[in-house]
Design a protein around this motif. Structure first.
Motif, short mmCIF file in Angstrom:
data_model
loop_
_atom_site.label_atom_id
_atom_site.label_comp_id
_atom_site.label_asym_id
_atom_site.label_seq_id
_atom_site.Cartn_x
_atom_site.Cartn_y
_atom_site.Cartn_z
N ASP A 210 0.81 -1.22 0.00
CA ASP A 210 0.00 0.00 0.00
C ASP A 210 0.84 1.27 0.00
OD1 ASP A 210 1.03 -0.20 2.48
OD2 ASP A 210 -0.88 -0.13 3.58
N GLY A 211 2.19 1.13 -0.11
CA GLY A 211 3.03 2.33 -0.25
C GLY A 211 3.58 2.84 1.05
N PHE A 261 4.44 6.76 0.31
CA PHE A 261 4.64 7.33 -1.04
C PHE A 261 3.50 8.26 -1.42
CE2 PHE A 261 6.91 3.15 -1.42
CZ PHE A 261 8.18 3.71 -1.44
N ASN A 262 2.33 8.09 -0.83
CA ASN A 262 1.18 8.98 -1.06
C ASN A 262 0.82 9.12 -2.54
OD1 ASN A 262 0.88 9.47 1.66
ND2 ASN A 262 2.29 11.21 1.63
N ARG A 267 -0.59 1.03 -6.36
CA ARG A 267 0.02 0.05 -5.47
C ARG A 267 1.49 -0.12 -5.84
NH1 ARG A 267 -4.54 -4.45 -4.64
NH2 ARG A 267 -3.63 -4.41 -2.59
N VAL A 268 2.25 -0.48 -4.84
CA VAL A 268 3.66 -0.81 -5.10
C VAL A 268 3.69 -2.25 -5.63
CG1 VAL A 268 5.91 -1.14 -4.04
CG2 VAL A 268 4.44 0.71 -3.27
N ILE A 269 4.37 -2.46 -6.76
CA ILE A 269 4.43 -3.81 -7.35
C ILE A 269 5.78 -4.46 -7.07
CG2 ILE A 269 4.27 -5.13 -9.51
CD1 ILE A 269 1.63 -3.94 -8.72
N CYS A 270 6.87 -3.69 -7.21
CA CYS A 270 8.20 -4.27 -7.01
C CYS A 270 9.14 -3.21 -6.47
CB CYS A 270 8.74 -4.83 -8.34
SG CYS A 270 8.72 -3.62 -9.66
N THR A 271 10.13 -3.63 -5.71
CA THR A 271 11.11 -2.68 -5.17
C THR A 271 12.48 -3.33 -5.19
OG1 THR A 271 10.97 -3.50 -2.90
CG2 THR A 271 9.40 -1.80 -3.52
N PHE A 284 5.61 1.11 -9.58
CA PHE A 284 4.19 1.18 -9.21
C PHE A 284 3.30 0.54 -10.27
CE2 PHE A 284 6.15 4.81 -7.00
CZ PHE A 284 5.73 4.56 -5.70
N SER A 285 2.03 0.36 -9.88
CA SER A 285 1.07 -0.29 -10.79
C SER A 285 0.66 0.62 -11.94
CB SER A 285 -0.18 -0.70 -10.00
OG SER A 285 -0.73 0.43 -9.36
N THR A 286 1.00 1.91 -11.89
CA THR A 286 0.62 2.83 -12.97
C THR A 286 1.71 2.97 -14.03
OG1 THR A 286 1.43 4.56 -11.52
CG2 THR A 286 -0.94 4.26 -11.63
#
Length: 848
Positions: A210-211, A261-262, A267-271, A284-286
């Motif tokens: 969720d960031g 991250f606001n 959503r965060v997908i990978c880091t 991110f998912s975008t």
């Protein structure tokens, strides 16, 4: 005609799913391409694909810290242990559950693997000794209540963090410690994707979907006393007694800071995290990614690189290059964040590759896909260097003109387009008087006339390339025109094949307008002229290939290829693979340059090579284009364990509703709009192993197939250059002169090239006796041939030894001509230097 073509490379696909990773030196990137692994050399701008194949699509990759061992794990948890330097499979292993993450410890001695809600740690197999059972289980760690998602080792390899879908992270030690209980890091409100150690091991960062980014540090005594859980403080006192060993395990961790991250509805997908520079990279998912410097949580950089979510991210050892994979679009990007520039930007075709065509020099291949794009690939580097997006519907055929740098493409959008490959532009668009869909294309050997056949009006249209005007419309077919071919002999003949069971040969430029129809037993799918233009091969829907003598107008031979091309079962097949020849036929044919053999590919996992000399029709070899069980039609025997009580294969059940992300659960497609075979209301689309188009390279040393998995290239040449000599401490100018004094000319020449000092190379070169030139040319390793040619070309300009230089040039070109011709694009600069030197000499001698 040699038939031992070996798999060489995959173009047309650069990333499919799973994680991308860098080699320890940071110069090479490994990317999963279906069930294979591709390597991208970012410094020398080349790509290659390993020959080994996993059983299914790869879901996770891991590389040992020394870069020697690669482990690739497929969707079912079956792993291959591979020597990464040589691409040789050392061992097969089954983890028996889908693997989300697999990591080598920093010292390379252990491998940690997620195993459902558990973590398994295995001892690393030693690739230098032959072990009977290379995988030894060290320990299984439990504690999570849901699937484990990732694993991160501490810098000293003594412990590791695991994160899970149960919204926690846990800290485990590799070996049992007295009084140690695994620590749980709780507090996140969504699945924890990753946890990272700082370089000194005193801080831990956890990132959730969720960031939220939590920073964890050691709790002070005051914090401990204020905690209400009443946990004893014994572990802290024990830690002081034990010294600094296992400091991470004995620390009492607490949340020091919470950052967010606001980003709305994202959503965060990978880091990934680069500990030396404290950089956190988040995808991110975008399709946006960002760089944050932590612990200060300063946003350095944000960039949108894709319309779809970023599936995988990696950072190289120096922290300069970021690699991103986007699963849905098949994109692979390498971004240098400091200079804000792309090191690599590649994307495959979004859906299937429909067609391909080799350029006359054999160095480039053009492909057309269902996504309406025409892409041009270099066979040497494996990269796409130009994409044309003018078409608005799937491409049905592409074809190069025999002379000049022109590429033609026909599409279902009702246009035929001509592209200039010097200026990279679409300079002509040919259309018919009324809208039709074009399914086939042929270019006259002179390059002056282009013909296209339609699917709906059953006509063949001819245009002038110079003026763009419609010259003629050929009518007579009673079904869609499936294939067109101009006679290569320049006899002004155009052959057209149609679903009306006929092949027509038109005399297009003669006054008589004669048409010769050949009647066949079934719908005609593909045509090919023999290179001398005297014979025509036609493939039909019943799996036969029929040969016609054009001059005498009679049928000469038939090959029944249905049994050859059959094989493989789909998940819903009721028939065994041995009997499953219905619907199996060839939809693409290609002759070799000498006309002796015919390559045929079709609606199956096989490509077949036939010997067609003197009326023979012998199958020489069968190539299986894919072993990938994720595709339909690759299995010979269906697995009865996958059939449920209702008699339905579980592979066909749509599990999209079980996905964890909402956007993956949503079904956007309308009934009837899905790309599924058979019943158009079936929404599940499972790709099928088949070949849409095959073609031989003009050099005859390679052939390509446009398949479900991309553009597969099979070649006779081993592109890896073998160099037996190595730079060592003994390689000095004195050593070279000693070898030269002993008359070991070949060794001296190679040593001089290794040191790369002009004066030394010249001394060795001029010392070689004239009688030894031929022998040395033959024995010189291939990788030094272009270097020597370049040197001779320079020597030619300023030396009086004309005959000596000409002897060298002649011998080198005679001995290694084929290799140089096949790589003419790579060595173009060398040839230009040679041509210039010889031209200058010719002028000066002609004056004398």
């Amino acid at each position: 005609m040699k038939s031992n073509y070996k798999f060489s490379n995959i173009c047309g696909t650069v990333y499919q799913q799973g994680n991308v990773l860098y080699t320890p030196d940071g110069h090479t990137l490994f990317s999963p391409v279906g069930n294979r692994v591709s390597g991208f050399d970012l410094v020398n701008n080349k790509s290659w694909t390993f020959a080994f194949e996993n059983r299914k699509n790869i879901s996770a990759l891991a590389l040992s810290p020394d870069g020697h061992i690669l482990i690739s794990v497929d969707e079912d948890g079956r792993a291959l242990l591979v020597n990464a330097k040589r691409g040789v499979v050392l061992h097969h292993f089954n983890f028996r559950k889908p693997v989300k993450d697999i990591k080598f410890s920093p010292d390379g001695k252990y491998i940690a693997v997620t195993h459902g809600s558990h973590i398994q740690v295995w001892c690393t197999p030693n690739h230098l000794v032959r072990e009977f059972a290379p995988f030894n289980l060290h320990r299984t760690y439990t504690g999570h209540h849901d699937d484990a998602l990732s694993i991160t080792w501490s810098p000293d390899s003594s412990c590791f963090m695991s994160t899970s879908r149960d919204m926690t992270a846990r800290l485990f030690t590799l070996h049992p410690l007295e009084g140690f209980r695994p620590k749980t890091f709780a507090g996140h409100k969504d699945a924890v994707l990753n946890a990272y150690f700082s370089e000194d091991g005193k801080t831990i960062y956890t990132v959730s979907r969720d960031g939220a980014v939590f920073t964890w540090k050691e709790k002070t005594l005051e914090e401990d006393e204020s905690m209400s859980d009443g946990e004893p403080l014994a572990s802290t006192s024990k830690a002081s007694n034990r010294g600094t060993t296992n400091a991470i395990a004995n620390t009492r961790w607490g949340v020091f800071k919470r950052n967010y991250f606001n980003q709305e509805r994202t959503r965060v997908i990978c880091t990934t995290f680069h500990a030396p520079s404290n950089l956190l990279v988040v995808g991110f998912s975008t399709g946006i990614f960002g760089l944050w410097e932590i612990p200060a949580f300063t946003n350095i950089h944000n960039l949108s690189i894709s319309q779809e979510k970023i599936s995988s991210v990696a950072i190289n050892a120096s922290g300069e290059w970021l690699a991103f994979g986007a699963k849905k679009l098949g994109q692979l990007l390498v971004w240098e964040w400091q200079s804000e520039s792309y090191i690599l930007k590649q994307q495959g075709h979004y859906f299937d590759v429909n067609t391909l065509s080799y350029a006359p020099d054999g160095q480039t291949v053009a492909t057309g896909g269902d996504d309406g794009k025409v892409k041009i690939w270099s066979t040497y580097s494996g990269f796409c260097f130009v994409t044309f997006t003018e078409h608005t519907a799937p491409i049905s055929t592409v074809s190069f003109a025999k002379q000049g740098n022109i590429l033609f493409s026909a599409s279902l959008d009702g246009t035929v387009r001509a592209f200039d490959l010097i200026r990279y532009r679409n300079f002509r668009t040919f259309t018919s008087p009324f809208p039709v869909q074009f399914s086939s294309l042929a270019v006259d050997p002179s390059g002056e006339v282009v013909a296209a056949g339609s699917t709906d009006s059953f006509e063949v249209f001819l245009w002038s390339v110079q003026t763009g005007k419609l010259l003629d419309i050929l009518t007579g077919h009673e079904g869609p025109v499936s294939s067109l071919a101009f006679s290569p002999s320049g006899a002004n003949q155009l052959a057209s094949a149609s679903w009306d069971k006929t092949v027509r040969v038109w005399n297009v430029f003669g006054r008589s307008r004669a048409v010769e129809p050949f009647q066949l037993t079934s719908d005609v799918l593909a045509l090919a002229f023999r290179p001398d233009g005297r014979e025509l091969a036609a493939s039909t829907l019943d799996g036969q290939i029929t040969f016609f003598d054009i001059q005498e107008g009679k049928q000469t031979n038939v090959i029944d290829g249905r049994k050859d091309v059959s094989g493989g079962r789909k998940a819903d097949d009721r028939v065994s693979a041995a009997n499953n020849s219905s619907g199996k036929s060839y939809n693409s044919l290609s002759y070799t340059a000498d006309g002796r053999c015919l390559l045929a590919g079709g609606n199956s996992k096989y490509v077949v090579l036939y010997d067609v000399r003197e009326g023979e029709g012998v199958m020489v070899k069968k190539y299986q284009i894919s072993q990938n069980l994720s595709l339909d039609g690759t299995e010979e025997f269906l697995d009865s364990r996958k059939v449920n009580d209702a008699g339905i294969n579980t592979d066909l059940i749509d599990t999209r509703g079980d996905e964890s992300d909402l956007e993956d659960r949503l079904d956007q497609s309308l009934p009837g709009a899905s790309r599924a075979a058979g019943d158009m209301s079936v929404r599940r689309y499972r790709q099928e192993a088949r070949t849409k188009c095959v073609q031989f390279s003009p050099t005859g040393r390679a052939w390509s197939a446009a398949s479900t998995e991309g553009l597969l290239i099979y070649s006779l040449d081993e592109s890896v250059s073998f160099d037996p000599f190595d730079l060592s401490i003994d390689l000095t100018p004195q050593a070279i002169l000693e070898v030269l004094a002993n008359r070991e000319y070949l060794k001296a020449l190679v040593m001089a090239f290794r040191l790369n000092e002009k004066s030394l190379i010249q001394k060795v070169y001029q010392s070689i006796p004239r009688s030894d030139i031929r022998l040395i040319s033959r024995q010189l390793p291939v990788m030094y041939i272009p270097l020597l040619l370049r040197f001779v070309a320079e020597h030619l300009e300023r030396s009086p030894h004309l005959e000596f230089d000409l002897l060298w040039i002649n011998t080198l070109l005679m001995t290694h001509g084929r290799m140089l011709r096949d790589r003419s694009g790579e060595y173009a600069s060398v040839f230009r230097m040679l041509q210039k030197g010889l031209g200058d000499f010719e002028q000066s001698i002609s004056k004398v």
